[in-house]
Motif scaffolding. Structure first.
Motif, PDB file in Angstrom:
ATOM      1  N   SER A 250      48.671  39.714  -0.196  1.00 51.01           N
ATOM      2  CA  SER A 250      48.502  38.398  -0.260  1.00 51.01           C
ATOM      3  C   SER A 250      47.531  37.976   0.747  1.00 51.01           C
ATOM      4  O   SER A 250      47.149  36.729   0.570  1.00 51.01           O
ATOM      5  CB  SER A 250      49.842  37.861  -0.110  1.00 51.01           C
ATOM      6  N   LEU A 251      47.340  38.884   1.686  1.00 54.05           N
ATOM      7  CA  LEU A 251      46.383  38.702   2.771  1.00 54.05           C
ATOM      8  C   LEU A 251      45.121  39.271   2.650  1.00 54.05           C
ATOM      9  O   LEU A 251      44.032  39.390   3.339  1.00 54.05           O
ATOM     10  CB  LEU A 251      47.102  39.186   4.122  1.00 54.05           C
ATOM     11  N   GLY A 252      44.990  40.127   1.338  1.00 53.40           N
ATOM     12  CA  GLY A 252      43.683  40.753   1.216  1.00 53.40           C
ATOM     13  C   GLY A 252      43.388  42.155   2.130  1.00 53.40           C
ATOM     14  O   GLY A 252      42.434  42.234   2.361  1.00 53.40           O
ATOM     15  N   CYS A 253      44.447  42.598   2.401  1.00 49.69           N
ATOM     16  CA  CYS A 253      44.221  43.951   3.209  1.00 49.69           C
ATOM     17  C   CYS A 253      45.199  45.048   2.776  1.00 49.69           C
ATOM     18  O   CYS A 253      45.989  44.631   1.877  1.00 49.69           O
ATOM     19  CB  CYS A 253      44.777  43.465   4.750  1.00 49.69           C
ATOM     20  N   THR A 254      44.984  46.038   3.416  1.00 50.00           N
ATOM     21  CA  THR A 254      46.075  47.168   3.026  1.00 50.00           C
ATOM     22  C   THR A 254      47.126  47.078   3.862  1.00 50.00           C
ATOM     23  O   THR A 254      47.100  46.420   5.020  1.00 50.00           O
ATOM     24  CB  THR A 254      45.187  48.671   3.271  1.00 50.00           C
ATOM     25  N   ALA A 255      48.062  48.148   3.428  1.00 52.46           N
ATOM     26  CA  ALA A 255      49.507  47.849   4.367  1.00 52.46           C
ATOM     27  C   ALA A 255      49.326  48.307   5.600  1.00 52.46           C
ATOM     28  O   ALA A 255      49.799  48.135   6.514  1.00 52.46           O
ATOM     29  CB  ALA A 255      50.563  48.749   3.328  1.00 52.46           C
TER      30      ALA A 255
END
Length: 328
Positions: A250-255
């Protein structure tokens, strides 16, 4: 890359833990790949590199020294004494004479004449911390170390050590799923002006989102002896990872980026040192300081992964007996 303070040093807000390039998680990567990880970190603006005499029984220091020697003036180099390999066995030894000889060997392997932050890797229960830190303080006076740190210690031990010589950093495991520093160590660090260096910010790889089964862990992978990676606990923890992955998406990043960013939001005095054995993953780690997290996101993450929702202890009984940190 944003910076943070460790003692007299301005360091990149995210450092690189070099351990798994030589040690701990099964067969280390080939030397060219390990060197590529170190070079990728430099390219991403990482200036803090963390190693130890123990890692690979000297092999990691030798690797870091060989690859980074020509970049020595642009990096902050940290290493650890007080735990090393003897005849193929890990030994905790905080005696002053052992510390002095260990650091001399580290300097040779690191191809430098000074270690920027020298940590006591483990508290030796047979040696007062004042004696170990006293020997390390002499190394500062001799110009062989610039600042001192401690690893996996309690608030009480930190205060005792700090009375002998200023402690620039405490290094312990800290992540969403390991919150032990929040019991007392973080507060003690803040009272004393000591930076907190967070190792295993990805939860030994769990929060990286790629490890979905423990069946494939190599025989010598240290996680095989960690209760959280026992099959029954790992299976119980997997739903946490699914929800965490959704937050990252949802934030557009990887875990991995999200896990490190969460730590950075816990205080400006915290410096995570994630590790990786793959050069292409370094960028994900370096992106964390640029990921803003609002209060609502932080509350969701705190509620999702915390000591009440994580299954299994972080260490087995034998390893737990070797550390000094507070426990829930």
């Amino acid at each position: 890359m944003k910076t943070r303070k460790i003692g007299p040093f301005d360091v990149s807000a995210v450092g690189l833990g070099c351990m798994n390039l030589s040690h701990a998680y099964g067969v280390p990567p080939p030397r060219p790949v390990a060197a590529a990880v170190l070079h990728a970190a430099l390219e991403q603006g990482i200036t803090l590199f963390d190693t130890a005499a123990l890692y690979g029984f000297g092999a990691n220091e030798a690797l870091v020294g060989e690859v980074l020697a020509t970049h020595r003036e642009r990096i902050v180099l940290t290493s650890k004494c007080g735990m090393h390999g003897v005849n193929g066995q890990r030994v905790i030894d905080g005696r002053p004479d052992t510390i002095r000889s260990s650091v001399e060997a580290s300097l040779t392997r690191l191809r430098t004449d000074v270690i920027d932050v020298l940590y006591l890797h483990r508290l030796d229960p047979a040696v007062p911390v004042e004696d170990s830190v006293g020997a390390m303080a002499q190394l500062v006076q001799q110009g062989k170390a610039r600042a001192l740190g401690l690893s996996e210690v309690s608030a009480a031990t930190l205060r005792r050590a700090h009375a002998v010589h200023p402690i620039a950093a405490v290094q312990s495991e800290y992540s969403l799923w390991t919150r032990n520093p929040e019991i007392a160590a973080l507060q003690a660090c803040r009272e004393l002006g000591t930076a907190f260096v967070a190792f295993s910010p990805l939860g030994r790889g769990f929060l990286g989102g790629k490890l979905r089964s423990v069946q494939g862990l190599e025989p010598k992978d240290i996680r095989r002896a960690m209760p959280r990676f026992a099959p029954e606990h790992f299976a119980a923890n997997l739903p946490l990872l699914d929800a965490f992955d959704q937050e990252a998406a949802s934030l557009g990043c990887t875990a991995a980026t999200l896990a490190v960013a969460w730590l950075l939001h816990q205080g400006d005095d915290i410096v995570p040192i994630p590790g990786t054995a793959r050069p292409e993953h370094v960028r994900d780690l370096a992106l964390a300081p640029r990921l803003p997290l609002d209060a609502a996101t932080l509350r969701r993450l705190d509620a999702l992964i915390n000591p009440r929702t994580v299954h299994g202890a972080r260490y087995n009984a034998a390893t737990q007996a070797e550390i000094d940190t507070e426990e829930f």
